[in-house]
Write a protein that holds these residues in place. Structure first.
Motif, short mmCIF file in Angstrom:
data_model
loop_
_atom_site.label_atom_id
_atom_site.label_comp_id
_atom_site.label_asym_id
_atom_site.label_seq_id
_atom_site.Cartn_x
_atom_site.Cartn_y
_atom_site.Cartn_z
N THR A 99 -29.47 -76.85 9.44
CA THR A 99 -28.90 -78.13 9.19
C THR A 99 -27.40 -78.09 9.67
OG1 THR A 99 -28.04 -77.18 6.87
CG2 THR A 99 -30.04 -78.45 7.10
N GLY A 100 -26.77 -77.00 10.11
CA GLY A 100 -25.51 -76.99 10.72
C GLY A 100 -24.67 -77.33 9.67
N ALA A 101 -23.50 -78.51 9.99
CA ALA A 101 -22.60 -78.84 8.97
C ALA A 101 -22.89 -80.51 8.67
CB ALA A 101 -21.27 -78.92 9.89
N ARG A 102 -24.13 -80.67 8.81
CA ARG A 102 -24.57 -82.18 8.49
C ARG A 102 -24.06 -82.53 6.91
NH1 ARG A 102 -30.81 -82.18 9.16
NH2 ARG A 102 -30.18 -81.53 11.21
N ALA A 103 -24.04 -81.81 6.29
CA ALA A 103 -23.75 -82.33 4.79
C ALA A 103 -22.36 -82.71 4.73
CB ALA A 103 -24.16 -81.24 3.64
N GLY B 173 -30.90 -70.35 13.04
CA GLY B 173 -30.39 -71.86 13.09
C GLY B 173 -28.92 -72.12 13.64
N MET B 174 -28.85 -73.45 13.70
CA MET B 174 -27.39 -73.85 14.13
C MET B 174 -26.32 -73.42 13.04
SD MET B 174 -25.94 -77.53 15.21
CE MET B 174 -27.48 -77.85 16.51
N GLY B 175 -26.64 -73.40 11.95
CA GLY B 175 -25.80 -73.21 11.04
C GLY B 175 -24.88 -71.98 11.38
N THR B 176 -25.90 -70.88 11.66
CA THR B 176 -24.94 -69.53 11.92
C THR B 176 -24.23 -69.78 13.03
OG1 THR B 176 -26.73 -68.90 13.23
CG2 THR B 176 -27.20 -68.41 11.01
N SER B 177 -24.40 -70.79 13.95
CA SER B 177 -23.28 -70.72 15.25
C SER B 177 -22.20 -71.42 14.61
CB SER B 177 -24.02 -71.48 16.12
OG SER B 177 -25.03 -70.65 16.92
N ARG C 66 -8.67 -85.47 7.33
CA ARG C 66 -10.11 -85.84 7.20
C ARG C 66 -10.83 -85.06 8.37
NH1 ARG C 66 -9.50 -92.16 8.72
NH2 ARG C 66 -7.84 -91.35 9.92
N THR C 67 -12.11 -85.05 8.23
CA THR C 67 -12.98 -84.46 8.99
C THR C 67 -13.48 -85.83 10.05
OG1 THR C 67 -13.78 -82.78 7.80
CG2 THR C 67 -15.23 -83.47 9.55
N ILE C 68 -13.41 -85.54 11.28
CA ILE C 68 -13.84 -86.53 12.32
C ILE C 68 -15.01 -86.33 12.85
CG2 ILE C 68 -12.92 -88.03 14.12
CD1 ILE C 68 -11.19 -87.89 11.97
N ALA C 69 -16.14 -87.24 12.90
CA ALA C 69 -17.50 -87.20 13.49
C ALA C 69 -17.60 -87.97 14.51
CB ALA C 69 -18.61 -86.82 12.50
N SER C 70 -18.71 -87.89 15.50
CA SER C 70 -19.04 -88.74 16.32
C SER C 70 -20.11 -89.85 15.59
CB SER C 70 -19.69 -88.31 17.67
OG SER C 70 -18.35 -87.44 18.06
N HIS C 71 -20.10 -90.98 16.19
CA HIS C 71 -21.37 -91.93 15.53
C HIS C 71 -21.90 -92.81 16.47
CE1 HIS C 71 -23.12 -94.11 12.19
NE2 HIS C 71 -22.42 -95.32 12.74
N SER C 72 -23.29 -92.94 16.48
CA SER C 72 -23.77 -93.83 17.47
C SER C 72 -24.89 -94.90 16.58
CB SER C 72 -24.65 -93.11 18.56
OG SER C 72 -25.55 -92.34 17.98
#
Length: 201
Positions: A164-168, A84-88, A133-139
């Motif tokens: 789940t990647g870094a979703r949390a 899964g993506m979490g490992t990447s 701060r962590t910065i994320a994209s948002h649509s």
């Protein structure tokens, strides 16, 4: 080229997904507007002044490898990509920590329409707060990559597993808005056909 000399930025493009919804072809190698899908975001990131750039793949013989390298990227293999993506994300975070980065920009290889200006805006927000701060994209939906993480989060990121990647972590990120069409990814053949229709002359 944009410069952010006040901190050491590393950038990683995640390209190790299994692409199960796309079919037998490698979606990142399919052409879109004259370039492989997987090269668009790499070309955009090449305009940002990074200390190092990495593409995380599932194998060392990806069709885009030479083109990625031509754009200044090291290609690193995630041997656990099928988990899964979490490992990447974990692979990229460990790589950034090894390079003593202050921040890690993570992008997805199947998002070809993210503009340089969006990355610029995210970097400006990150540096304005001294990387706190962590910065994320948002649509309008859940926050997503492209995202920027400070070095304090590298240990947590490097322990991620699963899909789940870094979703949390992104749930509490500061958000930079981008149009749905620009944040779109290529998951299926239909997605690719729609993307080609958008970019057709």
């Amino acid at each position: 080229m944009t410069r952010h000399s006040e901190f050491r930025l590393c950038a990683a493009v995640l390209a190790a997904g299994q692409s199960r919804r796309f079919g037998k072809a490698d979606k990142l190698a399919e052409h879109l507007n004259g370039l492989p899908v997987g090269l668009h975001i790499a070309r955009t990131i090449s305009e940002v002044n990074c200390a190092d750039r990495l593409v995380v793949t599932a194998s060392d013989d990806h069709p885009c490898t030479e083109a990625w390298q031509d754009h200044g990227f090291t290609v690193g293999v995630n041997a656990r990509a099928d988990e899964g993506m979490g490992t990447s994300v974990a692979h990229a975070a460990a790589w950034a920590a090894d390079r003593e980065a202050d921040a890690l920009l993570i992008c997805l290889a199947d998002m070809p329409f993210v503009p340089l200006g969006h990355l610029e805006q995210m970097l400006a927000m990150f540096t304005a707060d001294s990387g706190q701060r962590t910065i994320a994209s948002h649509s309008g939906e859940a926050p997503s990559p492209p995202a920027i993480f400070g070095k304090a989060l590298f240990p947590e990121l490097s322990r991620l597993t699963g899909d789940t990647g870094a979703r949390a972590i992104l749930r509490n990120a500061s958000k930079v808005s981008l149009a749905v069409s620009q944040l779109a990814d290529i998951d299926t053949l239909d997605d690719l056909q729609r993307a080609r229709s958008r970019t057709a002359p």
